[in-house]
Scaffold this motif. Structure first.
Motif, PDB file in Angstrom:
ATOM      1  N   LYS A  28     -42.984   8.673  12.374  1.00  0.00           N
ATOM      2  CA  LYS A  28     -41.896   7.708  12.462  1.00  0.00           C
ATOM      3  C   LYS A  28     -40.951   7.900  11.276  1.00  0.00           C
ATOM      4  CE  LYS A  28     -43.209   5.533  16.180  1.00  0.00           C
ATOM      5  NZ  LYS A  28     -42.378   5.507  17.418  1.00  0.00           N
ATOM      6  N   TRP A  42     -36.500   2.474  13.368  1.00  0.00           N
ATOM      7  CA  TRP A  42     -37.330   3.652  13.135  1.00  0.00           C
ATOM      8  C   TRP A  42     -37.589   4.313  14.486  1.00  0.00           C
ATOM      9  CZ3 TRP A  42     -39.704   5.021   8.277  1.00  0.00           C
ATOM     10  CH2 TRP A  42     -39.356   4.177   7.224  1.00  0.00           C
ATOM     11  N   GLU A 117     -37.097   8.738   2.793  1.00  0.00           N
ATOM     12  CA  GLU A 117     -37.276   7.316   3.104  1.00  0.00           C
ATOM     13  C   GLU A 117     -38.601   7.055   3.819  1.00  0.00           C
ATOM     14  OE1 GLU A 117     -32.475   7.266   3.605  1.00  0.00           O
ATOM     15  OE2 GLU A 117     -33.735   6.935   5.376  1.00  0.00           O
ATOM     16  N   ALA A 118     -38.994   7.986   4.682  1.00  0.00           N
ATOM     17  CA  ALA A 118     -40.234   7.807   5.445  1.00  0.00           C
ATOM     18  C   ALA A 118     -41.466   7.884   4.545  1.00  0.00           C
ATOM     19  CB  ALA A 118     -40.314   8.844   6.551  1.00  0.00           C
ATOM     20  N   ASN A 120     -41.643   7.312   1.457  1.00  0.00           N
ATOM     21  CA  ASN A 120     -41.639   6.224   0.473  1.00  0.00           C
ATOM     22  C   ASN A 120     -41.633   4.857   1.130  1.00  0.00           C
ATOM     23  OD1 ASN A 120     -41.482   7.714  -2.096  1.00  0.00           O
ATOM     24  ND2 ASN A 120     -39.477   8.377  -1.363  1.00  0.00           N
ATOM     25  N   ASN A 121     -41.705   4.856   2.477  1.00  0.00           N
ATOM     26  CA  ASN A 121     -41.684   3.604   3.242  1.00  0.00           C
ATOM     27  C   ASN A 121     -40.521   2.716   2.787  1.00  0.00           C
ATOM     28  OD1 ASN A 121     -42.667   1.868   5.228  1.00  0.00           O
ATOM     29  ND2 ASN A 121     -43.933   0.729   3.746  1.00  0.00           N
ATOM     30  N   SER A 123     -36.811   0.751   2.730  1.00  0.00           N
ATOM     31  CA  SER A 123     -36.133  -0.179   3.636  1.00  0.00           C
ATOM     32  C   SER A 123     -34.626   0.031   3.614  1.00  0.00           C
ATOM     33  CB  SER A 123     -36.445  -1.627   3.233  1.00  0.00           C
ATOM     34  OG  SER A 123     -36.007  -1.884   1.911  1.00  0.00           O
TER      35      SER A 123
END
Length: 223
Positions: A28, A42, A117-118, A120-121, A123
């Protein structure tokens, strides 16, 4: 190397990049952002193939249009028309390569941003995508504006109005003027993107384009 080969090499690079990227991307990844740069959707990592597919589609469209003008250049018996068609083919190829290169760079940036971004989760977007897009389009405008005066009268590209399409002299003067305004607009758009961020940068770009169009139309009306 022929311009058509350059176009397709550039156009296929994003597809190859996506083929490699899906092996390393999480399942994702961020696929959409709101006006503030927050991630609001996502999606599957395989959605990274959508943009490369669009690039290939647009390159195919440019290739078909270019082939049409090439065919017209070989069919006409008038030397003047042949030169005009050939000049238009050159401008079309330049426009196609510039856009394919710009979209390819954008795809690289978007893919890298999504990866960061993925993992590091995150927002929020790690890159100011709006500003990047404005800089790229500003550069494209500068390149196309430099070659725009060389475009001969046609119904597909250039500053096309009923008045410019009716007279070669008006077409030449108006497109020479429009080429200058396009380069100035491109420079303004690229520079403002270095100081203005987010959706505000895009709004400034749209404002510059609208102003440029108004100035061009006023100039044509006065010819």
């Amino acid at each position: 190397m022929k311009s058509s080969k350059i176009l397709w090499i550039i156009s296929l690079i994003p597809l190859l990049l996506s083929c490699v990227a899906v092996r390393f991307l999480p399942d994702k990844i961020p696929m959409h952002y709101d006006m503030a740069g927050n991630i609001d959707r996502w999606g599957s990592k395989y959605e990274t193939f959508i943009f490369p597919a669009l690039i290939i589609f647009f390159s195919l469209m440019w290739t078909v249009i270019s082939a049409f003008y090439k065919r017209m250049a070989t069919k006409t018996k008038e030397e003047k028309q042949q030169v005009e068609y050939e000049n238009n083919v050159k401008f079309l190829n330049l426009a196609a390569i510039s856009m394919a290169l710009a979209f390819s760079v954008m795809h690289v940036i978007f893919t890298y941003s999504s990866y960061v971004e993925a993992i590091n989760n995150a927002s929020k977007s790690s890159i100011d995508i709006s500003s990047v897009v404005c800089v790229i389009w500003g550069i494209i405008f500068i390149i196309l504006g430099n070659f725009m005066p060389k475009v001969k009268r046609n119904g597909i590209m250039g500053l096309r109005t009923e008045k410019t399409l009716s007279n070669d002299d008006i077409w030449r003067k108006s497109n020479r003027f429009a080429g200058v305004t396009l380069m100035i607009a491109g420079l303004a758009i690229a520079i403002q993107a270095l100081f203005v961020s987010g959706i505000a940068s895009v709004l400034v770009m749209l404002g510059v384009i609208i102003l440029m169009t108004i100035v061009d139309l006023i100039y044509v009306a006065r010819l």
